[in-house]
Design a protein around this motif. Structure first.
Motif, PDB file in Angstrom:
ATOM      1  N   ARG A   1     -22.639 -18.683  10.278  1.00 16.47           N
ATOM      2  CA  ARG A   1     -23.832 -18.936   9.173  1.00 16.47           C
ATOM      3  C   ARG A   1     -24.768 -17.376   9.660  1.00 16.47           C
ATOM      4  O   ARG A   1     -25.915 -17.345   9.730  1.00 16.47           O
TER       5      ARG A   1
ATOM      6  N   ASP B   1     -30.950 -22.148  13.864  1.00 17.56           N
ATOM      7  CA  ASP B   1     -30.580 -23.135  13.091  1.00 17.56           C
ATOM      8  C   ASP B   1     -30.712 -24.711  13.896  1.00 17.56           C
ATOM      9  O   ASP B   1     -30.704 -25.693  13.656  1.00 17.56           O
TER      10      ASP B   1
ATOM     11  N   GLN C   1     -22.170 -21.650  13.904  1.00 16.09           N
ATOM     12  CA  GLN C   1     -22.705 -20.346  14.044  1.00 16.09           C
ATOM     13  C   GLN C   1     -21.985 -18.874  13.426  1.00 16.09           C
ATOM     14  O   GLN C   1     -22.343 -18.409  12.860  1.00 16.09           O
TER      15      GLN C   1
END
Ligand code: GLU
Length: 316
Positions: free
Chosen positions: A79, A211, A76
Protein backbone atom coordinates in the motif's frame (compact mmCIF):
# COMPACT_ATOMS: atom_id res chain seq x y z
CA UNK A 1 -26.36 -2.99 11.31
CA UNK A 2 -26.13 -1.97 7.68
CA UNK A 3 -22.76 -0.59 6.74
CA UNK A 4 -20.82 -1.95 9.73
CA UNK A 5 -17.25 -2.90 8.76
CA UNK A 6 -14.80 -4.09 11.42
CA UNK A 7 -11.27 -5.39 11.21
CA UNK A 8 -8.47 -7.26 12.95
CA UNK A 9 -5.07 -5.79 12.07
CA UNK A 10 -2.23 -7.97 13.37
CA UNK A 11 1.44 -7.19 12.80
CA UNK A 12 2.86 -10.48 11.49
CA UNK A 13 5.99 -10.52 13.63
CA UNK A 14 5.07 -13.91 15.09
CA UNK A 15 2.11 -16.25 15.61
CA UNK A 16 -1.03 -15.21 17.50
CA UNK A 17 -0.78 -15.51 21.28
CA UNK A 18 -3.42 -15.28 24.00
CA UNK A 19 -3.14 -11.48 24.06
CA UNK A 20 -3.61 -10.92 20.34
CA UNK A 21 -6.46 -13.44 20.21
CA UNK A 22 -8.43 -11.21 22.60
CA UNK A 23 -8.40 -8.39 20.01
CA UNK A 24 -9.16 -10.81 17.17
CA UNK A 25 -12.10 -12.40 18.99
CA UNK A 26 -13.52 -9.09 20.23
CA UNK A 27 -13.43 -7.49 16.77
CA UNK A 28 -15.01 -10.60 15.22
CA UNK A 29 -17.76 -10.73 17.89
CA UNK A 30 -18.50 -7.04 17.46
CA UNK A 31 -18.87 -7.40 13.68
CA UNK A 32 -21.04 -10.49 13.97
CA UNK A 33 -23.17 -8.94 16.73
CA UNK A 34 -23.77 -6.01 14.36
CA UNK A 35 -24.53 -8.27 11.39
CA UNK A 36 -21.61 -6.50 9.70
CA UNK A 37 -18.49 -7.45 7.78
CA UNK A 38 -15.16 -8.41 9.36
CA UNK A 39 -11.85 -7.91 7.57
CA UNK A 40 -8.27 -8.88 8.31
CA UNK A 41 -5.42 -6.51 7.52
CA UNK A 42 -1.79 -7.59 7.73
CA UNK A 43 0.14 -4.68 9.20
CA UNK A 44 3.44 -5.65 7.66
CA UNK A 45 4.81 -2.12 7.14
CA UNK A 46 7.71 -2.77 9.49
CA UNK A 47 9.15 -5.14 6.90
CA UNK A 48 12.35 -6.15 8.73
CA UNK A 49 10.33 -7.38 11.74
CA UNK A 50 7.50 -9.04 9.77
CA UNK A 51 7.50 -12.32 7.92
CA UNK A 52 5.24 -13.94 5.34
CA UNK A 53 5.49 -17.14 7.38
CA UNK A 54 4.11 -15.43 10.49
CA UNK A 55 1.28 -13.95 8.40
CA UNK A 56 0.40 -17.40 7.05
CA UNK A 57 0.50 -18.82 10.58
CA UNK A 58 -1.86 -16.11 11.88
CA UNK A 59 -4.33 -16.68 9.02
CA UNK A 60 -4.20 -20.44 9.69
CA UNK A 61 -4.78 -19.91 13.42
CA UNK A 62 -7.80 -17.63 12.79
CA UNK A 63 -9.23 -20.19 10.39
CA UNK A 64 -8.75 -23.05 12.85
CA UNK A 65 -10.64 -21.04 15.49
CA UNK A 66 -13.54 -20.34 13.13
CA UNK A 67 -12.80 -16.59 12.85
CA UNK A 68 -13.19 -16.20 9.09
CA UNK A 69 -12.84 -12.89 7.28
CA UNK A 70 -15.34 -11.74 4.66
CA UNK A 71 -12.63 -10.72 2.19
CA UNK A 72 -9.04 -11.63 1.34
CA UNK A 73 -6.60 -9.84 3.68
CA UNK A 74 -5.20 -6.41 2.84
CA UNK A 75 -1.37 -6.28 3.02
CA UNK A 76 0.13 -2.98 4.12
CA UNK A 77 3.42 -3.81 2.38
CA UNK A 78 1.50 -3.36 -0.92
CA UNK A 79 0.00 0.00 0.00
CA UNK A 80 3.06 2.26 -0.35
CA UNK A 81 1.46 4.41 -3.08
CA UNK A 82 -1.54 5.24 -0.87
CA UNK A 83 0.69 6.22 2.07
CA UNK A 84 2.83 8.42 -0.19
CA UNK A 85 -0.31 10.11 -1.57
CA UNK A 86 -1.50 10.83 1.97
CA UNK A 87 1.89 12.26 2.96
CA UNK A 88 1.95 14.38 -0.22
CA UNK A 89 -1.52 15.74 0.62
CA UNK A 90 -0.38 16.70 4.12
CA UNK A 91 2.80 18.33 2.80
CA UNK A 92 0.76 20.28 0.22
CA UNK A 93 -1.46 21.51 3.05
CA UNK A 94 1.55 22.56 5.15
CA UNK A 95 0.76 19.84 7.69
CA UNK A 96 3.85 17.64 7.34
CA UNK A 97 7.51 18.59 7.37
CA UNK A 98 10.87 16.83 7.02
CA UNK A 99 12.93 16.32 10.15
CA UNK A 100 16.70 15.90 10.37
CA UNK A 101 16.96 15.04 14.06
CA UNK A 102 18.39 11.77 15.28
CA UNK A 103 17.11 10.23 18.52
CA UNK A 104 20.30 11.38 20.24
CA UNK A 105 19.73 14.97 19.10
CA UNK A 106 16.13 14.93 20.35
CA UNK A 107 17.32 13.55 23.70
CA UNK A 108 20.06 16.20 23.87
CA UNK A 109 17.55 18.99 23.18
CA UNK A 110 15.38 17.76 26.05
CA UNK A 111 18.32 17.31 28.40
CA UNK A 112 19.48 20.86 27.63
CA UNK A 113 16.02 22.09 28.67
CA UNK A 114 16.15 19.97 31.85
CA UNK A 115 13.40 17.54 30.76
CA UNK A 116 13.77 13.81 31.45
CA UNK A 117 11.67 11.19 29.69
CA UNK A 118 10.39 8.06 31.44
CA UNK A 119 9.69 4.70 29.83
CA UNK A 120 5.93 5.16 29.97
CA UNK A 121 5.97 8.86 29.19
CA UNK A 122 8.32 9.71 26.35
CA UNK A 123 8.77 13.41 25.72
CA UNK A 124 7.19 15.06 22.68
CA UNK A 125 9.38 16.10 19.76
CA UNK A 126 10.87 19.50 20.72
CA UNK A 127 10.04 20.99 17.31
CA UNK A 128 13.64 21.62 16.21
CA UNK A 129 12.93 21.17 12.45
CA UNK A 130 9.57 22.90 12.41
CA UNK A 131 11.15 26.08 11.12
CA UNK A 132 13.26 24.29 8.50
CA UNK A 133 16.19 21.92 8.23
CA UNK A 134 18.88 24.60 8.37
CA UNK A 135 21.01 22.80 5.84
CA UNK A 136 20.76 19.42 7.53
CA UNK A 137 19.73 16.29 5.58
CA UNK A 138 16.10 15.19 6.01
CA UNK A 139 15.59 11.85 7.75
CA UNK A 140 11.95 11.44 8.74
CA UNK A 141 8.64 13.18 8.03
CA UNK A 142 6.51 14.52 10.87
CA UNK A 143 2.88 15.57 11.23
CA UNK A 144 2.62 19.26 12.16
CA UNK A 145 0.45 18.34 15.11
CA UNK A 146 0.74 21.60 17.04
CA UNK A 147 -0.05 23.60 13.93
CA UNK A 148 -3.03 21.43 13.00
CA UNK A 149 -4.34 21.55 16.56
CA UNK A 150 -4.54 25.37 16.41
CA UNK A 151 -5.94 25.26 12.90
CA UNK A 152 -8.65 22.80 14.00
CA UNK A 153 -9.56 25.00 16.96
CA UNK A 154 -9.89 28.02 14.70
CA UNK A 155 -11.99 26.12 12.17
CA UNK A 156 -14.31 24.74 14.84
CA UNK A 157 -14.54 27.76 17.11
CA UNK A 158 -17.95 27.81 18.73
CA UNK A 159 -18.86 24.27 17.73
CA UNK A 160 -18.90 22.14 20.83
CA UNK A 161 -18.87 18.64 19.36
CA UNK A 162 -17.65 17.81 15.88
CA UNK A 163 -18.04 14.25 14.66
CA UNK A 164 -16.48 11.84 17.13
CA UNK A 165 -14.13 14.10 19.05
CA UNK A 166 -13.91 17.59 20.39
CA UNK A 167 -11.10 19.81 21.63
CA UNK A 168 -11.72 21.97 24.66
CA UNK A 169 -9.55 23.25 27.50
CA UNK A 170 -6.40 22.06 25.71
CA UNK A 171 -7.59 18.45 25.54
CA UNK A 172 -8.98 16.29 22.79
CA UNK A 173 -11.93 14.29 24.16
CA UNK A 174 -13.44 11.16 22.66
CA UNK A 175 -15.57 8.31 23.95
CA UNK A 176 -14.34 4.75 23.91
CA UNK A 177 -17.16 2.18 23.89
CA UNK A 178 -15.63 0.32 26.84
CA UNK A 179 -13.42 2.83 28.62
CA UNK A 180 -15.77 5.81 28.37
CA UNK A 181 -14.51 9.38 27.93
CA UNK A 182 -10.78 9.67 27.25
CA UNK A 183 -8.79 12.87 26.92
CA UNK A 184 -5.33 13.82 25.76
CA UNK A 185 -3.41 17.02 25.11
CA UNK A 186 -1.83 15.76 21.92
CA UNK A 187 0.66 18.60 21.28
CA UNK A 188 1.92 18.49 24.89
CA UNK A 189 1.88 14.72 25.42
CA UNK A 190 2.81 13.50 21.94
CA UNK A 191 3.85 16.47 19.80
CA UNK A 192 4.70 16.42 16.09
CA UNK A 193 4.74 12.65 15.55
CA UNK A 194 6.46 10.67 12.78
CA UNK A 195 4.61 9.73 9.58
CA UNK A 196 7.56 8.25 7.72
CA UNK A 197 10.55 7.00 9.64
CA UNK A 198 14.21 7.80 9.07
CA UNK A 199 14.71 4.25 7.73
CA UNK A 200 12.08 4.96 5.05
CA UNK A 201 9.40 2.77 6.63
CA UNK A 202 5.86 4.11 6.95
CA UNK A 203 4.78 4.83 10.50
CA UNK A 204 1.88 2.89 12.00
CA UNK A 205 -0.15 6.08 12.63
CA UNK A 206 -0.28 7.06 8.96
CA UNK A 207 -0.78 3.54 7.58
CA UNK A 208 -3.58 2.69 10.02
CA UNK A 209 -5.53 5.87 9.24
CA UNK A 210 -5.16 5.54 5.47
CA UNK A 211 -6.16 1.87 5.52
CA UNK A 212 -9.06 2.16 7.96
CA UNK A 213 -10.53 4.70 5.55
CA UNK A 214 -9.65 2.65 2.45
CA UNK A 215 -11.38 -0.41 3.92
CA UNK A 216 -14.35 1.75 5.01
CA UNK A 217 -13.93 0.62 8.63
CA UNK A 218 -16.77 1.93 10.80
CA UNK A 219 -15.78 0.24 14.08
CA UNK A 220 -12.25 -0.34 15.39
CA UNK A 221 -11.89 -2.93 18.16
CA UNK A 222 -8.31 -3.47 19.39
CA UNK A 223 -6.12 -3.76 22.49
CA UNK A 224 -6.14 -1.13 25.21
CA UNK A 225 -2.42 -0.44 24.72
CA UNK A 226 -3.43 1.44 21.56
CA UNK A 227 -6.06 3.65 23.22
CA UNK A 228 -3.66 6.56 23.64
CA UNK A 229 -2.81 6.41 19.92
CA UNK A 230 -6.43 7.14 19.04
CA UNK A 231 -6.31 10.96 19.39
CA UNK A 232 -3.32 11.05 17.01
CA UNK A 233 -5.30 8.99 14.52
CA UNK A 234 -8.35 11.21 14.91
CA UNK A 235 -6.30 14.33 14.14
CA UNK A 236 -4.78 12.68 11.07
CA UNK A 237 -8.22 11.57 9.88
CA UNK A 238 -9.50 15.12 10.23
CA UNK A 239 -6.42 16.58 8.51
CA UNK A 240 -6.84 14.16 5.58
CA UNK A 241 -10.61 14.66 5.37
CA UNK A 242 -11.28 11.02 6.32
CA UNK A 243 -14.12 9.76 8.54
CA UNK A 244 -13.45 8.73 12.15
CA UNK A 245 -14.65 5.23 13.09
CA UNK A 246 -15.99 4.34 16.54
CA UNK A 247 -13.43 2.76 18.89
CA UNK A 248 -13.51 0.06 21.53
CA UNK A 249 -10.31 -0.95 23.32
CA UNK A 250 -10.20 -4.41 24.88
CA UNK A 251 -8.56 -5.45 28.16
CA UNK A 252 -4.93 -6.56 27.88
CA UNK A 253 -3.55 -9.89 28.94
CA UNK A 254 -0.61 -9.27 31.25
CA UNK A 255 2.30 -11.52 32.11
CA UNK A 256 3.33 -12.33 35.70
CA UNK A 257 5.40 -9.09 35.76
CA UNK A 258 2.35 -6.96 34.92
CA UNK A 259 3.65 -6.13 31.44
CA UNK A 260 1.41 -6.57 28.39
CA UNK A 261 1.76 -10.05 26.92
CA UNK A 262 3.50 -9.67 23.56
CA UNK A 263 5.62 -11.54 21.10
CA UNK A 264 8.61 -9.37 22.04
CA UNK A 265 7.90 -10.37 25.62
CA UNK A 266 8.14 -14.07 24.79
CA UNK A 267 4.41 -14.94 24.82
CA UNK A 268 3.98 -18.52 23.63
CA UNK A 269 2.19 -19.16 20.30
CA UNK A 270 -1.47 -19.93 20.67
CA UNK A 271 -2.34 -23.62 20.29
CA UNK A 272 -5.37 -24.09 18.06
CA UNK A 273 -5.62 -27.89 18.20
CA UNK A 274 -8.28 -27.37 20.91
CA UNK A 275 -10.16 -24.36 19.46
CA UNK A 276 -12.65 -24.12 22.31
CA UNK A 277 -9.93 -23.98 24.93
CA UNK A 278 -8.13 -21.17 23.08
CA UNK A 279 -11.33 -19.20 22.53
CA UNK A 280 -12.48 -19.75 26.10
CA UNK A 281 -9.33 -18.08 27.46
CA UNK A 282 -9.86 -14.97 25.32
CA UNK A 283 -13.61 -14.86 26.07
CA UNK A 284 -12.84 -14.83 29.81
CA UNK A 285 -10.56 -11.79 29.41
CA UNK A 286 -13.46 -10.08 27.62
CA UNK A 287 -15.78 -10.73 30.54
CA UNK A 288 -17.82 -13.36 28.69
CA UNK A 289 -18.98 -16.39 30.65
CA UNK A 290 -17.46 -19.81 30.02
CA UNK A 291 -19.32 -22.50 28.13
CA UNK A 292 -19.29 -26.24 29.04
CA UNK A 293 -16.12 -28.03 27.92
CA UNK A 294 -17.89 -30.25 25.38
CA UNK A 295 -19.46 -27.27 23.51
CA UNK A 296 -18.57 -27.05 19.82
CA UNK A 297 -16.43 -23.98 19.06
CA UNK A 298 -19.01 -22.69 16.54
CA UNK A 299 -21.78 -22.92 19.16
CA UNK A 300 -19.63 -21.18 21.75
CA UNK A 301 -18.98 -18.36 19.27
CA UNK A 302 -22.70 -18.02 18.54
CA UNK A 303 -23.38 -17.85 22.30
CA UNK A 304 -20.74 -15.14 22.82
CA UNK A 305 -22.10 -13.09 19.90
CA UNK A 306 -25.38 -12.77 21.84
CA UNK A 307 -23.58 -12.00 25.09
CA UNK A 308 -21.39 -9.43 23.35
CA UNK A 309 -24.44 -7.71 21.85
CA UNK A 310 -25.90 -7.35 25.34
CA UNK A 311 -22.62 -5.91 26.69
CA UNK A 312 -21.52 -3.58 23.87
CA UNK A 313 -24.42 -3.14 21.46
CA UNK A 314 -22.46 -2.19 18.31
CA UNK A 315 -25.35 -0.17 16.85
CA UNK A 316 -24.36 3.53 16.76
N1 GLU B 1 -0.96 -3.86 14.12
C1 GLU B 1 -1.26 -3.43 15.46
C2 GLU B 1 -0.83 -4.49 16.46
O1 GLU B 1 -0.64 -5.62 16.10
C3 GLU B 1 -2.72 -3.18 15.68
C4 GLU B 1 -3.18 -1.94 15.03
C5 GLU B 1 -4.62 -1.57 15.23
O2 GLU B 1 -5.46 -2.43 15.51
O3 GLU B 1 -4.91 -0.39 15.05
O4 GLU B 1 -0.67 -4.19 17.61
Amino acid sequence: MAGYVGRFAPSPTGPLHTGSLVAALASWLDARAAGGRWLVRMEDVDTPRCSAQAARTILGQLDALGLRADEAPLWQSRRTRAYQDALDALVAGGLAYPCACSRAEVAAAHAAAGRTPTRHRPLPYPGTCRAGLQGRAPRAWRFACEKYWSKWLLAHAGLRQVARFSIANDRLAWTDRRLGVQTQNVPAEVGDFVLRRADGLWAYQLAVVVDDAFQTITHVVRGEDLADNTPRQMLLQAALGLPTPRYLHTPLVRGADGEKLSKQHGAPALQTSEPLQALQGAARVLGLSSVPAQTRAADALAHWVMAWRALYNPAP
